[in-house]
Enzyme design. Structure first.
Site, mmCIF file in Angstrom:
data_model
loop_
_atom_site.group_PDB
_atom_site.id
_atom_site.type_symbol
_atom_site.label_atom_id
_atom_site.label_comp_id
_atom_site.label_asym_id
_atom_site.label_seq_id
_atom_site.Cartn_x
_atom_site.Cartn_y
_atom_site.Cartn_z
ATOM 1 N N SER A 1 12.797 -2.276 -8.442
ATOM 2 C CA SER A 1 13.610 -2.167 -7.232
ATOM 3 C C SER A 1 14.922 -2.932 -7.417
ATOM 4 O O SER A 1 15.712 -2.607 -8.310
ATOM 5 C CB SER A 1 12.795 -2.646 -6.030
ATOM 6 N N ASP B 1 6.952 7.267 -3.365
ATOM 7 C CA ASP B 1 7.797 6.130 -3.032
ATOM 8 C C ASP B 1 8.574 6.435 -1.758
ATOM 9 O O ASP B 1 9.360 7.381 -1.713
ATOM 10 C CB ASP B 1 8.764 5.858 -4.187
ATOM 11 N N HIS C 1 5.929 2.655 -3.952
ATOM 12 C CA HIS C 1 7.084 1.923 -4.458
ATOM 13 C C HIS C 1 6.700 0.864 -5.489
ATOM 14 O O HIS C 1 7.574 0.329 -6.187
ATOM 15 C CB HIS C 1 7.811 1.257 -3.286
#
Length: 292
Positions: free
Chosen positions: A98, A232, A260
């Site tokens: 991320s 996600d 995610h």
């Protein structure tokens, strides 16, 4: 209890925490917004038999200090460079999730001679789209709303609701568990300030404001693995395909049904994919080019 000893180093007057285990090629894991070394610690004993696994808490996160200062991608990348210098490590394979993926790409752009490979996991910085929850943190007044929704009273009510739901068979998935753990870290003002500064450095009300597509095509090619969960809901998985088209030497692994945090949903598969990627790629092209 921590399964590994948390170590500390002082950089520019502030304490940075990290885990360090194993010997061999160095894998540097970089967590995302609201994350910490705990998002990766379950992978250490899966990889440290023939790799040195380094897992820091970024400034503003986990056990590390939360100073006033620079929480941009470049700021975090420079801190990681300083950590490597302090530990006497020249080159690493970067594994970023991320926000951590964005930091990994920024590190690669700034210090290409120190990067063997990139592993980008549900990475930021590869497209404009991002979940509205994160976009809301960039709105005016968020600094006044966040203390209320992160208060002990609200967290206590949410935990009570979770216990009631568990009695009827509900089990939170990896995404909910990891995000909730991160959210509970916002109980103090320093953590909230660091969270807002970090978020606003890469996101605006319209979405992600920093794009690696602006500079990666001009950077020295490096072997890259992109891992994404097909479900996600924070950053869409199709960003992986657009990145693959823009980057040479890029491989994509899609984890069907994962969210995610694919490294939490399928840790054994994730470790195997990373191990195979490292073993099957040569990551010193940029050093060769620099010495030519």
């Amino acid at each position: 209890m921590e399964p590994f000893t948390v170590r500390h180093v002082t950089l520019h007057g502030h304490e940075l925490s990290y885990l360090d285990s194993g010997k061999g090629e160095v894998l540097l894991f970089i967590h995302g917004i609201l994350g910490s070394h705990r998002n990766w610690s379950h992978l250490i004993d899966r990889l440290d038999d023939n790799h040195r696994v380094l897992v820091p808490d970024l400034f503003g996160h986990g056990h590390s200090a939360k100073p006033m200062g620079d929480y941009s991608l470049g700021g975090h990348a420079a801190t990681l460079r300083d950590l490597l210098d302090r530990l006497g490590i020249d080159r690493v394979t970067l594994v970023g999730h991320s926000l951590g993926g964005g930091i990994a790409m920024e590190f690669y752009y700034l210090f290409p001679e120190r990067v063997e490979r990139l592993v980008l996991v549900a990475s930021g910085g590869l497209g404009r789209e991002v979940n509205p929850i994160l976009r809301s943190a960039t709105l005016p007044g968020a600094e006044y709303v966040l203390p209320v929704i992160a208060s002990r009273w609200v967290r206590g009510r949410a935990e009570s609701a979770g216990r009631l739901l568990s009695k009827v068979g509900w089990k939170p998935g990896s995404d909910i568990t990891a995000i909730w753990q991160g959210f509970t870290s916002l109980g103090d003002g320093e953590s909230r300030r660091a969270f807002l500064a970090t978020t606003r450095s890469v996101i605006d009300p319209g979405g992600q404001s920093v794009s690696a597509h602006d500079y990666l095509p001009d950077a020295c090619p490096v072997p890259t693995l992109i891992v994404w969960g097909s479900r996600d809901r924070m950053i869409p998985a199709w960003h992986a395909i657009s990145a693959q088209q823009a980057m040479s030497q890029c491989r994509v692994e899609l984890f069907q049904g994962a969210g995610h945090f694919p490294h939490l949903d399928e840790p054994d598969r994730f470790a195997d994919v990373v191990r195979d990627f490292v073993a099957s790629t040569r990551g010193d092209q940029c050093s060769d080019a620099a010495g030519a």
